[in-house]
Design a protein around this motif. Structure first.
Motif, PDB file in Angstrom:
ATOM      1  N   ALA A 208      12.701  20.081 -15.580  1.00  0.00           N
ATOM      2  CA  ALA A 208      13.721  21.081 -15.911  1.00  0.00           C
ATOM      3  C   ALA A 208      14.464  20.502 -16.863  1.00  0.00           C
ATOM      4  O   ALA A 208      14.896  21.199 -18.009  1.00  0.00           O
ATOM      5  CB  ALA A 208      14.348  21.710 -14.804  1.00  0.00           C
ATOM      6  N   VAL A 209      15.098  19.294 -16.578  1.00  0.00           N
ATOM      7  CA  VAL A 209      16.177  18.706 -17.547  1.00  0.00           C
ATOM      8  C   VAL A 209      15.313  18.594 -18.936  1.00  0.00           C
ATOM      9  O   VAL A 209      16.006  18.775 -20.066  1.00  0.00           O
ATOM     10  CB  VAL A 209      16.486  17.375 -16.887  1.00  0.00           C
ATOM     11  N   ALA A 210      14.153  18.065 -18.859  1.00  0.00           N
ATOM     12  CA  ALA A 210      13.512  18.157 -20.390  1.00  0.00           C
ATOM     13  C   ALA A 210      13.254  19.340 -21.092  1.00  0.00           C
ATOM     14  O   ALA A 210      13.359  19.377 -22.310  1.00  0.00           O
ATOM     15  CB  ALA A 210      12.012  17.315 -19.984  1.00  0.00           C
ATOM     16  N   ALA A 211      13.267  20.501 -20.286  1.00  0.00           N
ATOM     17  CA  ALA A 211      13.310  21.669 -20.649  1.00  0.00           C
ATOM     18  C   ALA A 211      14.546  22.147 -21.162  1.00  0.00           C
ATOM     19  O   ALA A 211      14.891  23.275 -21.471  1.00  0.00           O
ATOM     20  CB  ALA A 211      12.542  22.656 -19.822  1.00  0.00           C
ATOM     21  N   GLY A 212      15.629  21.414 -20.908  1.00  0.00           N
ATOM     22  CA  GLY A 212      16.967  21.663 -21.520  1.00  0.00           C
ATOM     23  C   GLY A 212      17.802  22.282 -20.084  1.00  0.00           C
ATOM     24  O   GLY A 212      18.820  22.839 -20.486  1.00  0.00           O
ATOM     25  N   ASP A 213      17.248  22.388 -18.931  1.00  0.00           N
ATOM     26  CA  ASP A 213      18.194  23.111 -17.815  1.00  0.00           C
ATOM     27  C   ASP A 213      18.960  21.814 -17.000  1.00  0.00           C
ATOM     28  O   ASP A 213      18.256  21.439 -16.246  1.00  0.00           O
ATOM     29  CB  ASP A 213      17.348  23.767 -17.031  1.00  0.00           C
ATOM     30  N   TRP A 214      20.007  21.646 -17.462  1.00  0.00           N
ATOM     31  CA  TRP A 214      20.737  20.172 -17.200  1.00  0.00           C
ATOM     32  C   TRP A 214      21.170  20.588 -15.658  1.00  0.00           C
ATOM     33  O   TRP A 214      21.522  19.678 -14.838  1.00  0.00           O
ATOM     34  CB  TRP A 214      21.872  20.039 -17.877  1.00  0.00           C
ATOM     35  N   SER A 215      21.295  21.855 -15.065  1.00  0.00           N
ATOM     36  CA  SER A 215      21.783  22.246 -13.943  1.00  0.00           C
ATOM     37  C   SER A 215      20.747  21.847 -12.861  1.00  0.00           C
ATOM     38  O   SER A 215      21.132  21.615 -11.645  1.00  0.00           O
ATOM     39  CB  SER A 215      21.939  23.902 -13.680  1.00  0.00           C
ATOM     40  N   ALA A 216      19.576  21.597 -13.273  1.00  0.00           N
ATOM     41  CA  ALA A 216      18.610  21.119 -12.132  1.00  0.00           C
ATOM     42  C   ALA A 216      18.825  19.661 -11.714  1.00  0.00           C
ATOM     43  O   ALA A 216      18.135  19.230 -10.804  1.00  0.00           O
ATOM     44  CB  ALA A 216      17.181  21.089 -12.727  1.00  0.00           C
ATOM     45  N   LEU A 217      19.744  18.929 -12.362  1.00  0.00           N
ATOM     46  CA  LEU A 217      19.721  17.411 -12.123  1.00  0.00           C
ATOM     47  C   LEU A 217      20.532  17.305 -10.864  1.00  0.00           C
ATOM     48  O   LEU A 217      21.477  17.402 -10.949  1.00  0.00           O
ATOM     49  CB  LEU A 217      20.550  16.892 -13.598  1.00  0.00           C
ATOM     50  N   ALA A 218      19.929  16.768 -10.035  1.00  0.00           N
ATOM     51  CA  ALA A 218      20.515  16.334  -8.651  1.00  0.00           C
ATOM     52  C   ALA A 218      20.849  15.030  -8.304  1.00  0.00           C
ATOM     53  O   ALA A 218      21.141  14.193  -7.586  1.00  0.00           O
ATOM     54  CB  ALA A 218      19.756  16.914  -7.523  1.00  0.00           C
ATOM     55  N   THR A 219      20.196  14.120  -9.294  1.00  0.00           N
ATOM     56  CA  THR A 219      20.646  12.642  -9.056  1.00  0.00           C
ATOM     57  C   THR A 219      21.389  11.844 -10.047  1.00  0.00           C
ATOM     58  O   THR A 219      21.550  12.620 -11.237  1.00  0.00           O
ATOM     59  CB  THR A 219      19.069  11.953  -9.383  1.00  0.00           C
ATOM     60  N   ASP A 220      21.434  10.551  -9.776  1.00  0.00           N
ATOM     61  CA  ASP A 220      22.734   9.989 -10.476  1.00  0.00           C
ATOM     62  C   ASP A 220      21.685   9.217 -11.428  1.00  0.00           C
ATOM     63  O   ASP A 220      22.254   8.407 -12.452  1.00  0.00           O
ATOM     64  CB  ASP A 220      23.542   8.994  -9.765  1.00  0.00           C
ATOM     65  N   GLY A 221      20.543   8.967 -11.543  1.00  0.00           N
ATOM     66  CA  GLY A 221      19.636   8.111 -12.016  1.00  0.00           C
ATOM     67  C   GLY A 221      18.946   9.181 -13.232  1.00  0.00           C
ATOM     68  O   GLY A 221      17.600   8.769 -13.389  1.00  0.00           O
ATOM     69  N   GLY A 222      19.584   9.727 -13.763  1.00  0.00           N
ATOM     70  CA  GLY A 222      18.885  10.805 -14.660  1.00  0.00           C
ATOM     71  C   GLY A 222      18.247  10.051 -16.044  1.00  0.00           C
ATOM     72  O   GLY A 222      18.239   8.944 -15.997  1.00  0.00           O
TER      73      GLY A 222
ATOM     74  N   ALA B 266      16.262  12.482  -2.747  1.00  0.00           N
ATOM     75  CA  ALA B 266      15.359  13.614  -3.348  1.00  0.00           C
ATOM     76  C   ALA B 266      13.875  13.073  -3.188  1.00  0.00           C
ATOM     77  O   ALA B 266      13.855  11.868  -3.593  1.00  0.00           O
ATOM     78  CB  ALA B 266      15.737  13.940  -4.760  1.00  0.00           C
ATOM     79  N   THR B 267      12.936  13.714  -2.895  1.00  0.00           N
ATOM     80  CA  THR B 267      11.566  13.075  -2.889  1.00  0.00           C
ATOM     81  C   THR B 267      11.030  13.095  -4.284  1.00  0.00           C
ATOM     82  O   THR B 267      11.623  13.518  -5.350  1.00  0.00           O
ATOM     83  CB  THR B 267      10.660  14.379  -2.254  1.00  0.00           C
ATOM     84  N   PRO B 268      10.054  12.433  -4.569  1.00  0.00           N
ATOM     85  CA  PRO B 268       9.520  12.285  -5.818  1.00  0.00           C
ATOM     86  C   PRO B 268       8.961  13.460  -6.583  1.00  0.00           C
ATOM     87  O   PRO B 268       9.102  13.755  -7.768  1.00  0.00           O
ATOM     88  CB  PRO B 268       8.250  11.525  -5.674  1.00  0.00           C
ATOM     89  N   TRP B 269       8.497  14.644  -5.548  1.00  0.00           N
ATOM     90  CA  TRP B 269       8.162  15.930  -6.244  1.00  0.00           C
ATOM     91  C   TRP B 269       9.505  16.560  -6.536  1.00  0.00           C
ATOM     92  O   TRP B 269       9.397  17.237  -7.688  1.00  0.00           O
ATOM     93  CB  TRP B 269       7.803  16.629  -4.970  1.00  0.00           C
ATOM     94  N   GLU B 270      10.519  16.310  -6.052  1.00  0.00           N
ATOM     95  CA  GLU B 270      11.948  17.011  -6.306  1.00  0.00           C
ATOM     96  C   GLU B 270      12.450  16.530  -7.651  1.00  0.00           C
ATOM     97  O   GLU B 270      12.733  17.005  -8.656  1.00  0.00           O
ATOM     98  CB  GLU B 270      12.891  16.889  -5.266  1.00  0.00           C
ATOM     99  N   ILE B 271      12.120  15.045  -7.510  1.00  0.00           N
ATOM    100  CA  ILE B 271      12.521  14.245  -9.056  1.00  0.00           C
ATOM    101  C   ILE B 271      11.953  14.748 -10.037  1.00  0.00           C
ATOM    102  O   ILE B 271      12.372  15.052 -11.363  1.00  0.00           O
ATOM    103  CB  ILE B 271      12.384  12.911  -8.731  1.00  0.00           C
ATOM    104  N   GLY B 272      10.397  14.910  -9.937  1.00  0.00           N
ATOM    105  CA  GLY B 272       9.520  15.305 -10.927  1.00  0.00           C
ATOM    106  C   GLY B 272      10.028  16.653 -11.433  1.00  0.00           C
ATOM    107  O   GLY B 272       9.966  16.811 -12.734  1.00  0.00           O
ATOM    108  N   ARG B 273      10.170  17.699 -10.626  1.00  0.00           N
ATOM    109  CA  ARG B 273      10.689  18.912 -10.887  1.00  0.00           C
ATOM    110  C   ARG B 273      12.133  19.000 -11.819  1.00  0.00           C
ATOM    111  O   ARG B 273      12.135  19.641 -12.599  1.00  0.00           O
ATOM    112  CB  ARG B 273      10.813  19.956  -9.911  1.00  0.00           C
ATOM    113  N   GLN B 274      12.895  18.218 -11.148  1.00  0.00           N
ATOM    114  CA  GLN B 274      14.391  18.061 -11.859  1.00  0.00           C
ATOM    115  C   GLN B 274      13.942  17.674 -13.140  1.00  0.00           C
ATOM    116  O   GLN B 274      14.670  18.150 -14.221  1.00  0.00           O
ATOM    117  CB  GLN B 274      15.176  17.170 -11.146  1.00  0.00           C
ATOM    118  N   GLN B 275      13.541  16.546 -13.470  1.00  0.00           N
ATOM    119  CA  GLN B 275      13.236  16.037 -14.842  1.00  0.00           C
ATOM    120  C   GLN B 275      12.413  16.680 -15.632  1.00  0.00           C
ATOM    121  O   GLN B 275      12.842  16.778 -16.845  1.00  0.00           O
ATOM    122  CB  GLN B 275      12.711  14.507 -14.644  1.00  0.00           C
TER     123      GLN B 275
END
Ligand code: HEM
Ligand code: HEM
Length: 207
Positions: free
Chosen positions: A137-151, A126-135
């Motif tokens: 989203a996770v911070a906002a409570g949306d765990w389905s956004a998590l695509a990394t193992d390094g959460g 995942a690119t840094p942009w994608e990681i940023g977006r995922q994190q």
């Protein structure tokens, strides 16, 4: 043709060597010691480090003569006899990195490639942009956004991730140990040569 000890290393080192050195060194120190493993900043810095390392490795093929791999090939026996000579106060000049420095540089590059490669595996590319977006989203409570193992360790996320995470973490810490040995080598060589080896790595002008 010059014998190796008839010439000195470049002063200053070319701009590509200098810039890539300090960016990669900065990324290693920041990511091993200061950023949160797997966080957005960590991944951003990791990608910046990868880009600069890639530039330096290409420069090792097409770059200035003294920056090319051919100017400082890995020669373990020559490295040992160089260390031996330095310890006994009998230093010799080389047109590029000395043989001991060269061995250390290849070990550093191999460790960097391992750490960066395992970082990419941990984040599934995942690119840094994608990681940023995922994190975000996770911070906002949306765990389905998590695509990394390094959460998000510490915010309820999964802690990565078996053997690859172990290799990455040990490699990151090993880089710091190697950097300290590298620094000691630079310091010792500078004392023995009675010349500051760091300055040509920083300044654009000759001493
Ligand atoms: C030279 C550059 C790097 C160094 C020195 C480094 C170092 C480290 C260290 C020491 C950890 C463990 C941190 C902790 O447990 O709190 C870690 C975790 C992590 N790093 Fe890196 N890293 C680097 C580059 C990268 C890159 C390029 C990526 C991704 C593309 C990445 C992704 C991760 C991830 C996902 C974790 C979390 C793993 C876990 O939770 O166990 N790293 N890194
Ligand atoms: C994590 C930190 C560091 C890493 C990963 C690192 C890595 C490297 C690498 C890969 C090279 C080869 C340069 C090239 O040809 O592209 C190099 C050379 C060099 N580094 Fe570092 N370095 C680090 C920190 C430092 C620090 C803190 C200093 C000095 C204060 C330093 C001083 C030097 C010098 C003087 C050379 C040239 C050695 C020579 O004259 O042959 N490095 N380093």
């Amino acid at each position: 043709m010059n014998r190796p000890h008839d010439v000195t290393p470049p002063n200053p080192w070319d701009i590509i060597v200098r810039v890539t050195h300090w960016v990669v060194a900065g990324v290693v120190v920041a990511n091993a010691l200061f950023t949160k493993g797997g966080g957005t900043l960590h991944v951003w810095l990791g990608w910046i480090g990868m880009a600069f390392l890639a530039v330096r490795l290409v420069w090792g093929i097409v770059g200035s003569p003294e920056a090319r791999f051919a100017a400082f090939p890995p020669r373990p026996i020559a490295a040992l006899s160089h260390v031996n000579r330095v310890l006994r106060g009998r230093v010799r000049e080389y047109p590029s990195h000395n043989p001991a420095g060269a061995m250390m540089i290849y070990v550093l590059w191999l460790s960097l490639a391992t750490v960066m490669g395992t970082g990419l595996v941990l984040t599934k590319g995942a690119t840094p942009w994608e990681i940023g977006r995922q994190q975000a989203a996770v911070a906002a409570g949306d765990w389905s956004a998590l695509a990394t193992d390094g959460g998000e360790e510490g915010s309820g996320g999964e802690k990565a991730s078996g053997i690859v995470g172990e290799i990455h973490q040990i490699g990151g810490n090993l880089l710091i140990v190697l950097a300290v040995i590298h620094l000691a080598g630079v310091a010792l060589e500078s004392v023995r040569l009675q010349r500051n080896l760091v300055r040509p790595m920083i300044r654009a002008t000759r001493d």
